[in-house]
Design an enzyme around this catalytic site. Structure first.
Site, PDB file in Angstrom:
ATOM      1  N   THR A 181     -53.306 -10.939  -8.861  1.00 11.18           N
ATOM      2  CA  THR A 181     -54.245 -10.632  -7.750  1.00 11.18           C
ATOM      3  C   THR A 181     -55.663 -11.116  -8.049  1.00 11.18           C
ATOM      4  OG1 THR A 181     -54.657  -8.383  -8.504  1.00 11.18           O
ATOM      5  CG2 THR A 181     -52.801  -8.812  -6.821  1.00 11.18           C
ATOM      6  N   GLU A 326     -49.210  -9.261  -2.976  1.00 10.87           N
ATOM      7  CA  GLU A 326     -48.060  -8.310  -3.073  1.00 10.87           C
ATOM      8  C   GLU A 326     -47.164  -8.623  -2.138  1.00 10.87           C
ATOM      9  OE1 GLU A 326     -51.379  -7.716  -3.419  1.00 10.87           O
ATOM     10  OE2 GLU A 326     -51.903  -6.150  -4.758  1.00 10.87           O
ATOM     11  N   LYS A 434     -69.525   4.522   5.789  1.00 13.16           N
ATOM     12  CA  LYS A 434     -69.548   5.943   6.339  1.00 13.16           C
ATOM     13  C   LYS A 434     -70.771   6.328   6.651  1.00 13.16           C
ATOM     14  CE  LYS A 434     -66.791   9.670   6.138  1.00 13.16           C
ATOM     15  NZ  LYS A 434     -65.724  10.539   5.410  1.00 13.16           N
ATOM     16  N   TRP A 439     -66.900   6.336  10.760  1.00  9.74           N
ATOM     17  CA  TRP A 439     -66.615   5.104  10.064  1.00  9.74           C
ATOM     18  C   TRP A 439     -67.552   3.767  10.950  1.00  9.74           C
ATOM     19  CZ3 TRP A 439     -65.286   5.319   5.296  1.00  9.74           C
ATOM     20  CH2 TRP A 439     -64.422   6.313   4.851  1.00  9.74           C
TER      21      TRP A 439
HETATM   22  P1  AMP Z   1     -54.856 -11.575  -1.578  1.00 14.78           P
HETATM   23  O1  AMP Z   1     -53.941 -10.671  -2.607  1.00 14.78           O
HETATM   24  O2  AMP Z   1     -56.109 -11.993  -2.491  1.00 14.78           O
HETATM   25  O3  AMP Z   1     -54.265 -12.494  -0.450  1.00 14.78           O
HETATM   26  O4  AMP Z   1     -55.826 -10.506  -0.789  1.00 14.78           O
HETATM   27  C1  AMP Z   1     -55.112  -9.479   0.167  1.00 14.78           C
HETATM   28  C2  AMP Z   1     -56.216  -8.963   0.933  1.00 14.78           C
HETATM   29  O5  AMP Z   1     -57.018  -9.784   1.649  1.00 14.78           O
HETATM   30  C3  AMP Z   1     -55.528  -7.946   1.818  1.00 14.78           C
HETATM   31  O6  AMP Z   1     -55.238  -6.600   1.356  1.00 14.78           O
HETATM   32  C4  AMP Z   1     -56.639  -8.093   3.018  1.00 14.78           C
HETATM   33  O7  AMP Z   1     -57.741  -6.848   2.433  1.00 14.78           O
HETATM   34  C5  AMP Z   1     -57.254  -9.303   3.124  1.00 14.78           C
HETATM   35  N1  AMP Z   1     -56.707 -10.145   4.249  1.00 14.78           N
HETATM   36  C6  AMP Z   1     -55.799 -10.924   3.966  1.00 14.78           C
HETATM   37  N2  AMP Z   1     -55.276 -11.456   5.129  1.00 14.78           N
HETATM   38  C7  AMP Z   1     -56.568 -11.048   6.034  1.00 14.78           C
HETATM   39  C8  AMP Z   1     -56.793 -10.964   7.487  1.00 14.78           C
HETATM   40  N3  AMP Z   1     -56.173 -12.052   8.493  1.00 14.78           N
HETATM   41  N4  AMP Z   1     -57.924 -10.446   8.091  1.00 14.78           N
HETATM   42  C9  AMP Z   1     -58.556  -9.514   7.178  1.00 14.78           C
HETATM   43  N5  AMP Z   1     -58.086  -9.322   5.934  1.00 14.78           N
HETATM   44  C10 AMP Z   1     -57.268  -9.992   5.293  1.00 14.78           C
END
Ligand code: AMP
Length: 539
Positions: A181, A326, A434, A439
């Site tokens: 990640t 993940e 917050k 929120w």
């Molecule tokens: P990654 O593992 O780098 O793809 O990041 C995943 C994270 O990106 C998720 O846990 C979300 O917080 C954010 N994320 C992915 N897709 C979206 C989306 N369409 N809208 C808002 N947040 C997103």
């Protein structure tokens, strides 16, 4: 029923048998190359043979540091099909993080693009397990490098067996891939994908109500092949015989627009920052985008204003989706139900700006303070997911305990779900603001600001506040043409009718740029520091 294993070998072999004439168009530093799947399949067998000769054994990790191009695609299949594990490495991470993940994954061989050599050379003294480096380049000679031992990708392939047979003892739960990640705190966390997970996720990308990827498509994954496997698009494309267009290194919005036009791309995928750049290019230039049937957009929230601009000004439909490294990554996607197509434009847009409904095959639950939240589009809770393409742990990492509990992945994303099952991401847990015990969603404020004509990008972060605990501050990048003539007051007036009074940011700061993570998301942590300093300075 028979228990035949779901392995990736069948995906490449299907392209080889059924789609030998279909094409992969690949842009590298040396220009555009065209290959048929017959050629790609043969080169993939050669690469698997070369890696076997270099001593890579079943289950061992082979890392890639590469852009989106045909050689990376060959590695995508050769490595898992020979029984090893494809470890895609994010080349935008710091050298420290890159060294950490190569050592943590215990990569045996690394495949690296020649232009990424200087970065890898910086890491090399720290690397403990790497036995060989393979340089991917259009040049015939190996460039000068301090890495050792080094091999030339094309020379290895030229000497290898084009009829290499993939081993038949691969089980569907064997590891096939690995990705870390893009951590914003601490070291990146490793996720291991099984053959089974990749096969099932690839099938999900082809479903008519998800991305509907098919043989008839010409697919352009702009999302890097080191970011959650380019969202699985290369895997599905090969399996389905989809024409693939790989955009290579250092592309610009102009180059992307040109590729879409020339290659008649039908579907593409990437993060919102890519599409904001392309939108600007389309607004200023003149391109024929009529081949595009969909833009898959995820990674962070797609601003409603951007979706509207693409759809109304340029007649390009958006597919907003959500996922994580993940989760392989597809979890929810915003395709409308048949009866929702009859809603008016504004209502449809509202729905399409949500992240969407669950892809078949997975389960979700949303946990609020008192158990599962109501499906009312209002109550917020943490999204939890389980299913056959969801990781069950982080690779050798004690942080597994926080995220994987009771058989569910706890995502850390705060969401609502409406009566129709449309999920909306409200924020990351740590980015919610917050204020006075209530929120505020930074994402909602950002979306609203980005719908203003003058705003190119906007990010909202919390600053500590004596009375209210936290208050929102907005950071805005204006479009060039509006820089001289746009005031804070105009933006405040634009926000006020849309939100409760206490949601309105305490200040709006104009910036030249919003800091971004290695995969193009707003880097809220560093922005928060920057804003807090600015607020302190002013007070
Ligand atoms: P990654 O593992 O780098 O793809 O990041 C995943 C994270 O990106 C998720 O846990 C979300 O917080 C954010 N994320 C992915 N897709 C979206 C989306 N369409 N809208 C808002 N947040 C997103």
């Amino acid at each position: 029923m028979m228990q035949t294993p779901l392995t990736m070998t069948q995906m490449m072999e299907r392209a080889e048998k059924y789609f030998p004439k279909k094409e992969v168009v690949s842009r590298t530093g040396g220009g555009i190359h065209r290959f048929t799947y017959k050629q790609i399949a043969e080169r993939t067998r050669r690469l698997a043979d070369s890696l076997t000769k270099l001593g890579v054994k079943k289950g061992e990790r082979v890392g890639t540091l590469a852009w989106n191009h045909h050689r990376h695609l060959e590695a995508y299949f050769a490595i898992p099909c020979m029984g090893a594990v494809l470890h895609t490495i994010n080349i935008r991470l710091s050298p420290q993080h890159i060294s950490y993940i190569i050592n943590h994954a215990e990569d045996k061989v690394l495949l690296v693009d020649s232009d990424i050599l200087p970065l890898l050379e910086k890491c090399a003294p720290e690397l403990k397990t790497v036995k060989a480096y393979i340089i991917m380049s259009d040049e015939t000679e190996i460039p000068e490098t301090t890495l050792s031992p080094v091999y030339h990708y094309e020379q290895l392939l030229a000497e290898a067996n084009p009829e290499f047979s993939y081993p038949e003892d691969i089980a569907e739960n064997d590891p096939a891939g690995m990705c870390y990640t893009s951590a914003t705190t601490g070291n990146p966390k490793g996720v291991v994908y099984s053959h089974r997970g990749i096969v099932l996720h690839s099938m999900a990308l082809g479903l008519a109500d998800s991305a509907a990827l098919s043989e008839k498509d010409i697919a352009l994954p702009v999302v890097p092949m080191f970011h959650a496997n380019a969202w699985g698009m290369p895997f599905s494309a090969v399996w389905f015989g989809t024409t693939l267009v790989l955009p290579g290194p250092y592309f610009t919005p102009k180059l992307l627009a040109g590729l879409i036009e020339q290659e008649k791309v039908t579907v593409t995928a990437g993060v919102p920052t890519i599409w904001l750049g392309l939108l600007k290019e389309l607004d200023e230039g003149s391109y024929d985008m009529s081949s595009l049937r969909g833009v898959l957009c995820g990674g962070s929230a797609a601003p409603k204003g951007m979706i509207k601009a693409f759809e109304q000004r340029h007649k390009i439909p958006f597919m907003h989706a959500y996922g994580m490294t993940e989760t392989s990554p597809l979890v929810v996607i915003s395709t409308l139900k048949s009866y929702q197509e009859e809603l008016d434009d504004e209502e449809r847009l509202e729905l399409r700006a949500k992240q969407g409904t669950l892809v078949p095959g997975l389960e979700i639950k949303i946990l609020g303070k008192d158990g599962e939240v109501a499906w009312d589009g209002k109550e917020m809770g943490e999204l939890c997911i389980r299913g056959p393409w969801i990781a069950s742990e982080y690779y050798k990492d004690e942080r597994t305990e926080d995220a994987f509990r009771d058989g569910w992945l706890h995502t850390g994303d705060v969401v609502t779900i409406d009566e129709e099952g449309f999920v909306k991401i409200v924020d990351r847990t740590k980015d919610l603001i917050k204020s006075g015990g209530e929120w505020i969603s930074s994402v909602d404020l950002e979306n609203a600001l980005m719908a203003h004509d003058a705003v190119f990008e906007a990010a909202v972060v919390a600053v500590p506040h004596e009375q209210w605990q936290e208050r929102p501050i907005a950071c805005v990048v204006l479009k060039d043409a509006y820089k001289e003539k746009t005031s804070k007051e105009e933006l405040f007036d634009f926000l006020k009718p849309q939100f409760a009074k206490w949601w309105i940011p305490d200040d709006i700061l104009f910036l030249e740029e919003i800091p971004k993570t290695s995969v193009g998301k707003f880097l809220k942590m560093s922005l928060r520091d920057q804003v807090q300093k600015e607020v302190l300075r002013k007070s």
